[in-house]
Design an enzyme around this catalytic site. Sequence first.
Site, PDB file in Angstrom:
ATOM      1  N   GLY A 227       0.826  -1.211   0.000  1.00 54.91           N
ATOM      2  CA  GLY A 227       0.000   0.000   0.000  1.00 54.91           C
ATOM      3  C   GLY A 227       0.849   1.245   0.000  1.00 54.91           C
ATOM      4  CG  ASN A 228      -0.339   4.633  -1.512  1.00 56.66           C
ATOM      5  OD1 ASN A 228      -1.029   5.497  -0.979  1.00 56.66           O
ATOM      6  ND2 ASN A 228      -0.786   3.909  -2.539  1.00 56.66           N
ATOM      7  CB  SER A 229       1.668   6.875   3.732  1.00 63.96           C
ATOM      8  OG  SER A 229       2.628   7.464   2.895  1.00 63.96           O
ATOM      9  CB  SER A 230      -2.485   8.298  -0.465  1.00 68.42           C
ATOM     10  OG  SER A 230      -3.457   9.261  -0.768  1.00 68.42           O
ATOM     11  CB  ALA A 294      -1.538   7.131  -4.061  1.00 65.88           C
TER      12      ALA A 294
END
Length: 436
Positions: A227-230, A294
Amino acid sequence: MPAASPARRPRVVLGVAGGIAAYKAVEVLRQLTESGHDVRVVPTDSALRFVGEPTWAALSGHPVSTGVWAGAAEVAHVSLGREADLVLVVPATADLLARAATGRADDLLTATLLTARCPVVFAPAMHTEMWEHPATRANVGTLRARGCVVIDPAVGRLTGADSGAGRLPAPAEIAALARAVLARAGSAANANGTGLAAGLMPDLTGYRFVISAGGTREHLDPVRFLGNSSSGRQGYALARAALSRGARVVVVAANVALPEVAGAHTVRVVSAVQLRAAVHAEAATAHVVIMAAAVADFRPVTRAAHKIKKSDGDPEPVALVRNPDILAELVAARQPGQLLVGFAAETGGPGADLLDLGREKLVRKGADLLVVNQVGDGLGFEVEDNAAVVLGSDGTETVIGRTSKDLLSHRVLDLVTARLAPADGSVIAVSDSTRR
Ligand code: C5P
């Protein structure tokens, strides 16, 4: 219109109609006064049956009346509306919408609505049958066509055991929407030095936006993901800004932990493949699609049905497959006249100029606008502020210095509106925002 000092507190008239959700308007009042707004509460007589005058007076710090006869020397039925920067009606009942749509002026609130020349936002709350009745639909249509913002109620639990469309959105989100309206007026005022610009009316009435927000998760097994931190904050701020300018907004939210934007229809997704399906379905009827999410470029080839265990042996390298580029697909399937906006969150880095990366991406994806923003160092993901350069397919470059995500959203929407407007300015006729 009296000249106003740019530094003065924004003036909000909080109209309260007689519905059970009036108790939630107390929290809207509290939120707005705490964020420095000068709020005058104008309840209807029936609103006072739900929440009494002392509550409104004590929390607003202003006297409260419902009729046009009290304090006649101050001609409140004219001055309140004239001097307001925003009139916000919470809750707007079916009856209040009907009276506003027909131009009645039989109490202080409806008289104020007739004299207001600033943005007007209605947050309806009522039973589903009343909201869906053709009479209410017609009244809402009339008010929107005149340039008022009438947000859609949320779907959920109503007064009794029933549930459906008609619930008042969360008070904090209504207050956030009010701040988004005022942020736009405030920024224009700062630009032209005239104080809050009461004339900044909704310019996106009649337009439908799809805005993706957050970050996708690509699962390796039921509990682990790439995942990502958006956080979704920028996408949600864009949704609020578009709603505050009269647009209808669908938010496709990937793993966003924030409360839902008041007035938006939110579709929740997890993975890039789900986000793709939801965006394509909604984009078919949208004038503008903003891809602020994102989206993971890759996903694991396989997703284990059960949690991968240490006892399964040494870890295998994770085999990845490329996700479809949704923005590029939207460009390929573009509806006539549809505007497509991408985001490019970059960290820059050695030998990687942010704008060069952005220009190359804009061409590769074929979007109309690309919002290039630096992430990291207190900017971008998970923080309140943002800064960006917006690249246009027409060769334009617009620098937006570090500012709130609300204001950055309005600046991006200014660029969108300029591209939506035909040269003859007939968009103004669509939004018809000058008459009330
Ligand atoms: O190529 P990159 O991921 O940096 O592009 C970012 C832009 O493209 C964003 O607007 C993002 O929402 C969109 N995107 C997409 N599909 C992907 C990856 C990114 O639509 N698979």
